[in-house]
Structures are given as structure tokens and as C-alpha cells.
Design an enzyme around this catalytic site. Structure first.
Site, PDB file in Angstrom:
ATOM      1  N   GLU A 119       0.832  -1.200   0.000  1.00 44.09           N
ATOM      2  CA  GLU A 119       0.000   0.000   0.000  1.00 44.09           C
ATOM      3  C   GLU A 119       0.875   1.262   0.000  1.00 44.09           C
ATOM      4  O   GLU A 119       1.821   1.368   0.776  1.00 44.09           O
ATOM      5  CB  GLU A 119      -0.912   0.004   1.227  1.00 44.09           C
ATOM      6  CG  GLU A 119      -1.851   1.202   1.287  1.00 44.09           C
ATOM      7  CD  GLU A 119      -2.646   1.273   2.578  1.00 44.09           C
ATOM      8  OE1 GLU A 119      -3.734   1.874   2.570  1.00 44.09           O
ATOM      9  OE2 GLU A 119      -2.188   0.718   3.605  1.00 44.09           O
ATOM     10  N   LYS A 196      -9.668   2.284  -2.404  1.00 44.49           N
ATOM     11  CA  LYS A 196      -9.851   1.660  -1.089  1.00 44.49           C
ATOM     12  C   LYS A 196     -11.286   1.812  -0.592  1.00 44.49           C
ATOM     13  O   LYS A 196     -11.799   2.915  -0.455  1.00 44.49           O
ATOM     14  CB  LYS A 196      -8.866   2.305  -0.114  1.00 44.49           C
ATOM     15  CG  LYS A 196      -8.765   1.668   1.259  1.00 44.49           C
ATOM     16  CD  LYS A 196      -7.612   2.304   2.017  1.00 44.49           C
ATOM     17  CE  LYS A 196      -7.391   1.695   3.392  1.00 44.49           C
ATOM     18  NZ  LYS A 196      -6.186   2.238   4.046  1.00 44.49           N
ATOM     19  N   CYS A 233      -5.648  -2.803   2.243  1.00 39.41           N
ATOM     20  CA  CYS A 233      -5.379  -2.669   3.669  1.00 39.41           C
ATOM     21  C   CYS A 233      -6.585  -2.900   4.571  1.00 39.41           C
ATOM     22  O   CYS A 233      -6.960  -4.028   4.825  1.00 39.41           O
ATOM     23  CB  CYS A 233      -4.737  -1.303   3.954  1.00 39.41           C
ATOM     24  SG  CYS A 233      -3.903  -1.236   5.573  1.00 39.41           S
TER      25      CYS A 233
END
Length: 389
Positions: A119, A196, A233
Site C-alpha cells: 500500500e 480503497k 489494507c
């Protein structure tokens, strides 16, 4: 890093051997033999020269009578930053490019087909600081920014699909920022991107200082080597996030992350979440985390009740790959840069589905009905109480 254990595997191998080690491997990893794959001598030499680990493991499937094997070689890279965070932005980024280029080239020379970086790989993990200046200067276009151009050249050179998670500057929509994974094809073209889905807000640690939840849904990218998805993540904590990538046809889901250890960190969950997702959704997963301890000029707090500090770390690495049957390989180091390679037979996905019947028995109709009720403003939980006389 001083005072940090190198890896769980080092601890185990230093204290177990023979039958006990074999049984530990069987119970924890899912197989007695890790099926390590040989690495070229030239790659070993490069890893020693540039100080990163490299290791490869195989995840075979049963030989089928009708379908030929679908072998794909994937790689994940974990690394630390290079320069102190008070150095000029351009120098910090260039130094990371120089470091990671060597590891990407090694992956290419090892014949890796699909590679995923961690990330926000081309910058320090400054989102913990909640400061805007100068960090927003790291943001760039997902389609034609310098990082995408850099990665595209390497992807085309090695005929390798590369997933490049960056801080995106959306130039078509008011220059706003997104935490984005750019998927670049084996010919160097941008296939697409995913933003994300889940943004952490843990006490005063709040990544929405920079970007909000993504708006790209759960895209699966059909590459030359297989269908892949990217669960960025914090999305690994959300079961339905993993599930939707599976329903959209993902065969491999990468989880590029930047997460720290310590008593309030998530390290004890790290070895569970991507593995659970692989089992539940019958696809391969690859969890990638960074390493190092990044320090910043200004102090900040991290929602952990501790006094203000200059570092969010240490990041604990431990990147690993897991198969749909729950078998996983040893992780990379907690402290060192590394390239982990997996030789996968994608036929294993359907073989596991046929054996476990998880998809056939999952009752989506039941969940859709229940979730629609949960969303109702007058929802009453389905709780049954004892009737007392």
C-alpha cells in the site's frame, strides 16, 4: 530493526526440529513440506548485493483429465523507505524507485507473471500524521503520473502484470485524493484501478484526513494470467468486502497493506484474515505489508492512548500467500525487504469449491433478506428472550 524478531518462522525453526517441526508445519501451515521452489543463482546474488530476501513456494493442484493445469507465478514485494521523511519529496520518491526497481527486475527475471506492491509503496506512510503539507505532493494521476509511467515500462519489459498502490490525484474531479491501486497489464497499459473501500477511523488516527471511501465497487481485472482483485489494507477486516471480489470472479486477491505491530497493533490478526478469506471464498490470497520504522518531524498520536510520538511503526512485514484450501506458505521477514514468489495452479480454486461446497451452501438469499431488515430505520434485532411465568 533493533530489538525486533526477524520472523515467526525463525522463532519456530530455532526451537523445533524433526518430528515436532513437521507436525507444527502440518497443523499451522497445512502441510509438512513447504514445497520451496528453487531460485536462480543470479537472483540470489542480486538479493545479497541489494540486501533483500527472496524465496518461492509452490501451490499445486490435482491433475485433471479434462482441464490442463493453469500455472501462474505471482510475486509480492515488501520494503522500507530509503531517505528520512524530512528530505525533498522528489528525492524520497526517486530513492524508493531505485530500490524497488531492482526487486521488480529480479521478479521479472524469475518469470513472475503478476506482481503486487505494498500500500502506498512509493512514499512514507504519512497518513498517520494528519498533516497536509508537504505530503499531498506525493499524490499523482493514476493514469499517467510518474509512478504509473515507471511501472508501465517495467511491466512491458517483463510481460508482467503489476499492481501499483498509490495516492491518486483525481485531476478530473476537483483534484481530490484517493487511496488507489493501479493495475497495469503485461503490455504496459493501465487496465484499470480500484480505490480503497474501507478507510480506518480509529480514535484520532483517521485516514479520511486525506481520502474517503472509494467509489469503484469490487472490480475484478481480467489479465492475461488470470482474474485478480485488490482488497486494500483496512478492507481485510471486512468479510463482505472479500466476498464480493469472489462473486465477481476473482481467482487471486491481493491485500496491499501498511500496518504496525505492538500491543495495540493488528499483528495477531494478520496471519488469520487473508487466510480466512482464501478459505471462505475459495480463491488465492496474498497479504503484503511494509517494513521499517518511519519517523516524522512533528509528533502525532495514533488512537492508542499513548503519548504523542514521531513514528507510527514498526511495520512488521510478514507478507504471505494462501491457497483456497487454507494452506499457506511461511511469511517474509518482519524486518527486511523481500520478494515472495508463489507458483500457483489456479485449477485448485474450483477443486476446493467442488469439495467444500461453500458457495453452493452459503444462502445469499437469507443474508440479503436479513441485511435489508438491518438497514431499516425501525429495525429490531432478532433476539429471543426467555418467557418467565
Amino acid at each position: 530493526m533493533d530489538g525486533e524478531a526477524n520472523s515467526l518462522e525463525t522463532i519456530i525453526n530455532n526451537n523445533l526440529n524433526g518430528y515436532d517441526l513437521e507436525q507444527y508445519n502440518r497443523i499451522y501451515y497445512g502441510r509438512r513440506n513447504h514445497l520451496e521452489v528453487p531460485i536462480k543463482e543470479s537472483s540470489k546474488d542480486k538479493s545479497e548485493e541489494f540486501d533483500f530476501d527472496i524465496i518461492a513456494y509452490s501451490f499445486p493442484a490435482k491433475i485433471e483429465q479434462i482441464r490442463p493445469a493453469r500455472i501462474v507465478k505471482i510475486g509480492v514485494i515488501q520494503h522500507s523507505i530509503v531517505l528520512p521523511t524530512d528530505q525533498p519529496i522528489s528525492l524520497q520518491k526517486a530513492a524508493i524507485f531505485e530500490k524497488v526497481k531492482v526487486i521488480i527486475e529480479t521478479a521479472g527475471e524469475e518469470g513472475v507473471n503478476i506482481l503486487c506492491l505494498q500500500e502506498l509503496w512509493n512514499m512514507p506512510m504519512f497518513v498517520a500524521t494528519r498533516e497536509k503539507h508537504p505530503w499531498c505532493e506525493f499524490a499523482e494521476s493514476a493514469e499517467n503520473g510518474p509512478t504509473t509511467r515507471f511501472i508501465s515500462e517495467l511491466a512491458a519489459k517483463y510481460s508482467m502484470v503489476i499492481v501499483s498502490p498509490i495516492l491518486e490525484r483525481d485531476e478530473n474531479h476537483s483534484d481530490i485524493l484517493w487511496n488507489t491501486a493501479v493495475v497495469i497489464s503485461d503490455n504496459g497499459n493501465v487496465i484499470g484501478k480500484h480505490r480503497k473501500n474501507h478507510v480506518p477511523r480509529v480514535g484520532d488516527f483517521n485516514e479520511s484526513t486525506y481520502y474517503m471511501e472509494g467509489n469503484t465497487g469490487h472490480p475484478v481485472f481480467a489479465t492475461r494470467y488470470g482474474k485478480i482483485a485488490v482488497n486494500i489494507c483496512f478492507g481485510r477486516h471486512h468479510v463482505l468486502n472479500w466476498m464480493m471480489f469472489g462473486h465477481n470472479g476473482a481467482e487471486i486477491v491481493f491485500n496491499p497493506s501498511a500496518t504496525v505491530g505492538g500491543d495495540t497493533g493488528s499483528e495477531y490478526m494478520w496471519n488469520i484474515e487473508a487466510r480466512n478469506a482464501a478459505i471462505t471464498n475459495c480463491y488465492f490470497t496474498a497479504a503484503i505489508n511494509r517494513v521499517g520504522n518511519e519517523r516524522f518531524k512533528s509528533e502525532f498520536t495514533s488512537g492508542d492512548g499513548m503519548p504523542a510520538h514521531h513514528s507510527f511503526g514498526p511495520f512488521y512485514g510478514s507478507s504471505y500467500i494462501c491457497a483456497p484450501d487454507g494452506v499457506r506458505c511461511p511469511g517474509l521477514s518482519r524486518t527486511r525487504d523481500g520478494l515472495l514468489i508463489g507458483v500457483l495452479d489456479l485449477n485448485l480454486n474450483r477443486q476446493v469449491r467442488d469439495r467444500t461446497c461453500y458457495q453452493m451452501t452459503q444462502r445469499l438469499d437469507l443474508y440479503v433478506n436479513s441485511l435489508s431488515k438491518v438497514l431499516d430505520i425501525d429495525y429490531k434485532p432478532q433476539v429471543v428472550y426467555e418467557k418467565r411465568k
